[in-house]
Design a protein around this motif. Structure first.
Motif, PDB file in Angstrom:
ATOM      1  N   ALA A 173       0.823  -1.203   0.000  1.00  0.00           N
ATOM      2  CA  ALA A 173       0.000   0.000   0.000  1.00  0.00           C
ATOM      3  C   ALA A 173       0.861   1.258   0.000  1.00  0.00           C
ATOM      4  O   ALA A 173       0.564   2.235  -0.703  1.00  0.00           O
ATOM      5  CB  ALA A 173      -0.930  -0.007   1.214  1.00  0.00           C
ATOM      6  N   VAL A 174       1.929   1.243   0.783  1.00  0.00           N
ATOM      7  CA  VAL A 174       2.820   2.406   0.842  1.00  0.00           C
ATOM      8  C   VAL A 174       3.521   2.615  -0.494  1.00  0.00           C
ATOM      9  O   VAL A 174       3.649   3.740  -0.988  1.00  0.00           O
ATOM     10  CB  VAL A 174       3.836   2.250   1.993  1.00  0.00           C
ATOM     11  CG1 VAL A 174       4.956   3.268   1.876  1.00  0.00           C
ATOM     12  CG2 VAL A 174       3.128   2.395   3.338  1.00  0.00           C
ATOM     13  N   ARG A 175       3.981   1.530  -1.107  1.00  0.00           N
ATOM     14  CA  ARG A 175       4.643   1.663  -2.408  1.00  0.00           C
ATOM     15  C   ARG A 175       3.683   2.210  -3.468  1.00  0.00           C
ATOM     16  O   ARG A 175       4.058   3.049  -4.286  1.00  0.00           O
ATOM     17  CB  ARG A 175       5.214   0.310  -2.850  1.00  0.00           C
ATOM     18  CG  ARG A 175       6.430  -0.126  -2.049  1.00  0.00           C
ATOM     19  CD  ARG A 175       7.031  -1.407  -2.615  1.00  0.00           C
ATOM     20  NE  ARG A 175       8.160  -1.866  -1.813  1.00  0.00           N
ATOM     21  CZ  ARG A 175       9.406  -1.386  -1.923  1.00  0.00           C
ATOM     22  NH1 ARG A 175       9.667  -0.437  -2.821  1.00  0.00           N
ATOM     23  NH2 ARG A 175      10.369  -1.851  -1.159  1.00  0.00           N
ATOM     24  N   ALA A 176       2.439   1.754  -3.448  1.00  0.00           N
ATOM     25  CA  ALA A 176       1.453   2.257  -4.395  1.00  0.00           C
ATOM     26  C   ALA A 176       1.195   3.747  -4.169  1.00  0.00           C
ATOM     27  O   ALA A 176       1.034   4.515  -5.127  1.00  0.00           O
ATOM     28  CB  ALA A 176       0.149   1.471  -4.266  1.00  0.00           C
ATOM     29  N   SER A 177       1.182   4.148  -2.902  1.00  0.00           N
ATOM     30  CA  SER A 177       0.979   5.562  -2.569  1.00  0.00           C
ATOM     31  C   SER A 177       2.133   6.411  -3.092  1.00  0.00           C
ATOM     32  O   SER A 177       1.928   7.501  -3.647  1.00  0.00           O
ATOM     33  CB  SER A 177       0.846   5.730  -1.054  1.00  0.00           C
ATOM     34  OG  SER A 177      -0.237   4.981  -0.550  1.00  0.00           O
ATOM     35  N   PHE A 178       3.345   5.918  -2.906  1.00  0.00           N
ATOM     36  CA  PHE A 178       4.536   6.622  -3.393  1.00  0.00           C
ATOM     37  C   PHE A 178       4.494   6.741  -4.914  1.00  0.00           C
ATOM     38  O   PHE A 178       4.763   7.810  -5.472  1.00  0.00           O
ATOM     39  CB  PHE A 178       5.785   5.867  -2.945  1.00  0.00           C
ATOM     40  CG  PHE A 178       7.078   6.463  -3.436  1.00  0.00           C
ATOM     41  CD1 PHE A 178       7.701   7.492  -2.729  1.00  0.00           C
ATOM     42  CD2 PHE A 178       7.688   6.000  -4.592  1.00  0.00           C
ATOM     43  CE1 PHE A 178       8.891   8.047  -3.170  1.00  0.00           C
ATOM     44  CE2 PHE A 178       8.882   6.545  -5.042  1.00  0.00           C
ATOM     45  CZ  PHE A 178       9.487   7.572  -4.327  1.00  0.00           C
ATOM     46  N   GLU A 179       4.144   5.651  -5.585  1.00  0.00           N
ATOM     47  CA  GLU A 179       4.096   5.658  -7.051  1.00  0.00           C
ATOM     48  C   GLU A 179       3.052   6.651  -7.579  1.00  0.00           C
ATOM     49  O   GLU A 179       3.204   7.206  -8.672  1.00  0.00           O
ATOM     50  CB  GLU A 179       3.799   4.252  -7.565  1.00  0.00           C
ATOM     51  CG  GLU A 179       4.966   3.292  -7.371  1.00  0.00           C
ATOM     52  CD  GLU A 179       4.565   1.834  -7.541  1.00  0.00           C
ATOM     53  OE1 GLU A 179       3.409   1.582  -7.981  1.00  0.00           O
ATOM     54  OE2 GLU A 179       5.385   0.956  -7.230  1.00  0.00           O
ATOM     55  N   ALA A 180       1.999   6.888  -6.771  1.00  0.00           N
ATOM     56  CA  ALA A 180       0.971   7.848  -7.168  1.00  0.00           C
ATOM     57  C   ALA A 180       1.408   9.292  -6.915  1.00  0.00           C
ATOM     58  O   ALA A 180       0.705  10.224  -7.313  1.00  0.00           O
ATOM     59  CB  ALA A 180      -0.324   7.565  -6.417  1.00  0.00           C
ATOM     60  N   GLY A 181       2.548   9.462  -6.231  1.00  0.00           N
ATOM     61  CA  GLY A 181       3.073  10.805  -6.031  1.00  0.00           C
ATOM     62  C   GLY A 181       3.018  11.327  -4.620  1.00  0.00           C
ATOM     63  O   GLY A 181       3.386  12.479  -4.369  1.00  0.00           O
ATOM     64  N   ALA A 182       2.542  10.522  -3.662  1.00  0.00           N
ATOM     65  CA  ALA A 182       2.443  11.000  -2.282  1.00  0.00           C
ATOM     66  C   ALA A 182       3.817  11.299  -1.694  1.00  0.00           C
ATOM     67  O   ALA A 182       4.785  10.586  -1.959  1.00  0.00           O
ATOM     68  CB  ALA A 182       1.723   9.969  -1.417  1.00  0.00           C
ATOM     69  N   SER A 183       3.887  12.360  -0.909  1.00  0.00           N
ATOM     70  CA  SER A 183       5.112  12.719  -0.197  1.00  0.00           C
ATOM     71  C   SER A 183       5.076  12.284   1.267  1.00  0.00           C
ATOM     72  O   SER A 183       6.115  12.051   1.876  1.00  0.00           O
ATOM     73  CB  SER A 183       5.322  14.235  -0.252  1.00  0.00           C
ATOM     74  OG  SER A 183       5.513  14.664  -1.574  1.00  0.00           O
ATOM     75  N   LEU A 184       3.866  12.205   1.831  1.00  0.00           N
ATOM     76  CA  LEU A 184       3.650  11.697   3.187  1.00  0.00           C
ATOM     77  C   LEU A 184       2.575  10.619   3.118  1.00  0.00           C
ATOM     78  O   LEU A 184       1.585  10.768   2.391  1.00  0.00           O
ATOM     79  CB  LEU A 184       3.172  12.799   4.139  1.00  0.00           C
ATOM     80  CG  LEU A 184       3.992  14.078   4.293  1.00  0.00           C
ATOM     81  CD1 LEU A 184       3.286  15.039   5.253  1.00  0.00           C
ATOM     82  CD2 LEU A 184       5.384  13.776   4.787  1.00  0.00           C
TER      83      LEU A 184
END
Length: 239
Positions: A80-91
């Motif tokens: 889930a965290v990796r998917a969030s990062f790939e979507a552009g999330a910074s936090l």
């Protein structure tokens, strides 16, 4: 306006919680406030409706704090965290209550992803909608403040350095080298809503907050640009 380097990767310490129901609302507000606030917080309310493409679209307007509070087995949290990062999330948020094993895995993932761009995994301690009376029954034997400090120590021991806590626990977490994100920010005349442990922006920053999450006090204002500007200006006012 000067940037607060402590708030990085946000542009300044005021993070707008986009607690609205439609994509059009969120995009309109983000377009209006992208030059004022330090970033935008998105949660399940919008993400479940519009998905990761919407997160990417919002990321064009400013840094994104993706607040889905992952609490699962370590491998699921990692995905889930990796998917969030790939979507552009910074936090991105996870629950500290997920335990030391999961938090150690999160620390490994954070170190890896930070090689690509600035990124933080924030561990949520005790929700600001809880006070001692409303804690789940299994948590009631310990005071809220003790829960927060114990969880923050486990987070730090696991290799993470970012925590979400209410402003009422900031003084307990000072001088630990933690990046502290604080919801429950209100001015003295604003209603608390379902937040029970609240504080003003200047006081929270003086107690060590790195970034402040503000939602309804801006979103429900008659003039959201003015309200957002007043919160940001309050950060830089001399007391």
């Amino acid at each position: 306006m000067n940037r607060n380097l402590k708030a990085s990767p946000m542009k300044n310490p005021i993070i707008l919680a986009l607690d609205v129901d439609t994509r059009d609302q969120a995009l309109r507000i983000a377009d209006d406030l992208s030059d004022i606030v330090g970033g935008f917080k998105l949660g399940p309310r919008l993400c479940l409706r519009y998905g990761m493409d919407f997160v990417k679209e919002m990321g064009e307007r400013g840094p994104i704090f993706l607040d889905n509070k992952h609490f699962d087995i370590p491998s699921t949290m990692e995905a889930a965290v990796r998917a969030s990062f790939e979507a552009g999330a910074s936090l991105v948020t996870v629950h500290a209550l997920s335990g030391a094993e999961a938090l150690r895995k999160m620390a490994e993932v954070e170190r890896e992803l930070n090689q690509q761009r600035p990124f933080r995994i924030l561990a949520v301690t005790i929700l600001t909608s809880w006070d001692q009376n409303s804690l789940p029954v299994n948590l009631k034997p310990m005071p809220v403040a003790e829960h927060v400090t114990t969880l923050a120590s486990m987070v730090q021991d696991s290799g993470l350095s970012s925590v979400v806590c209410s402003p009422h626990e900031l003084d307990l977490l000072q001088n630990r080298g933690l990046y502290l994100v604080t919801p429950g920010i209100r001015t003295s005349m604003q209603a608390s809503g379902d937040q029970k442990r609240i504080m003003g922006p200047q006081e929270a920053l003086q107690l060590g907050a790195s970034a402040l999450v503000v939602g309804r006090p801006i979103l429900e204002a008659k003039d959201i640009k003015q309200a957002a500007t007043e919160f940001v200006m309050a950060v830089y006012e001399e007391k």
